[in-house]
Design an enzyme around this catalytic site. Structure first.
Site, mmCIF file in Angstrom:
data_model
loop_
_atom_site.group_PDB
_atom_site.id
_atom_site.type_symbol
_atom_site.label_atom_id
_atom_site.label_comp_id
_atom_site.label_asym_id
_atom_site.label_seq_id
_atom_site.Cartn_x
_atom_site.Cartn_y
_atom_site.Cartn_z
ATOM 1 N N HIS A 92 3.741 -15.187 -8.768
ATOM 2 C CA HIS A 92 4.359 -15.627 -10.028
ATOM 3 C C HIS A 92 4.133 -14.528 -11.059
ATOM 4 C CE1 HIS A 92 5.233 -17.696 -13.712
ATOM 5 N NE2 HIS A 92 3.962 -17.765 -14.077
ATOM 6 N N HIS A 94 5.358 -12.719 -15.095
ATOM 7 C CA HIS A 94 6.071 -12.809 -16.363
ATOM 8 C C HIS A 94 6.832 -11.488 -16.519
ATOM 9 C CE1 HIS A 94 2.885 -15.866 -18.076
ATOM 10 N NE2 HIS A 94 3.475 -16.289 -16.963
ATOM 11 N N TYR A 119 21.105 -7.276 -0.959
ATOM 12 C CA TYR A 119 19.655 -7.471 -0.809
ATOM 13 C C TYR A 119 19.155 -8.631 -1.641
ATOM 14 C CZ TYR A 119 19.506 -3.551 2.202
ATOM 15 O OH TYR A 119 19.717 -2.748 3.277
HETATM 16 ZN ZN LIG Z 1 3.179 -18.062 -15.960
#
Ligand SMILES: [Zn+2]
Length: 206
Positions: A92, A94, A119
């Site tokens: 994960h 940002h 892709y």
């Molecule tokens: Zn986050």
């Protein structure tokens, strides 16, 4: 992959992600399935300066058995492992361009990015937008769960992408492809663009 190698792989990939500006400050987190549980990046840790010995080690019921406390976003990882069969790692970030796209008012929430390259279609496929929730709101976990059965990649509105993969390399390659595609999309906005056709997309999807 044994645990020592798994710890080193997380720190190496974390540093690579951080050094290329794909997530800033102490944002972003990585988890990797190991025998009997998971390794996860700790809370408030910069991906650029991870210590292999201090990674959070969680047992099968996600209890901390060694290392620092895990990221406060560990629930995002848990949901992906629970809902996506065959998940070996979750990342994960940002990442700037993905977050920018997650804030756009007029994207299709069922599939945020158009099929720009082959892709992207092969590594990410369709990308749903999960509605915004404030940090710490557990309703986000349930919102992600609603998509995670069908999608190994989701984009959290005004927040960033969460991507699951069979291996750490697969998850990282997919989230990097997503970030690059978000960047291309922003570059192309306003220009008449030829995206892949539905037929071209169909022959790429499994
Ligand atoms: Zn986050």
């Amino acid at each position: 992959m044994n645990e020592t190698k798994a710890r080193e792989a997380i720190c190496e990939i974390g540093a690579s992600i951080f050094n290329r500006g794909l997530t800033a400050g102490s944002s972003g987190n990585i988890s990797l399935r190991i025998d009997g549980g998971w390794l996860m990046t700790p809370t408030n840790a910069s991906l650029g300066r991870l210590d292999p010995a201090r990674l959070s080690k969680l047992d099968d019921s996600l209890r901390l058995v060694a290392g620092d406390a895990p990221t406060k976003e560990s629930f995002l990882h848990r949901v992906m492992y629970e809902e996506q069969a065959g998940t070996g790692a979750v990342v994960h970030l940002h990442s700037t361009h993905s977050v920018a796209v997650s804030c756009l008012a007029e994207v299709d929430p069922a599939d945020v990015l158009p099929p720009i390259t082959a892709y992207y279609v092969m590594r990410v496929g369709h990308l749903p937008l999960v509605p915004y929730y404030r940090p710490g709101d557990m309703a986000l976990a349930e919102a992600v769960r609603g998509f995670a059965g069908k999608h190994h990649a989701v984009l959290l509105a005004n927040h960033g992408p969460v991507v699951a993969g069979a291996s750490l390399d697969a998850a990282v390659n997919a989230i990097e492809e997503l970030e690059e595609t978000a960047r291309l999309y922003l570059l192309l906005r306003g220009a008449k663009t030829r995206f892949l056709s539905p037929t071209q997309v169909k022959e790429l999807l499994p």
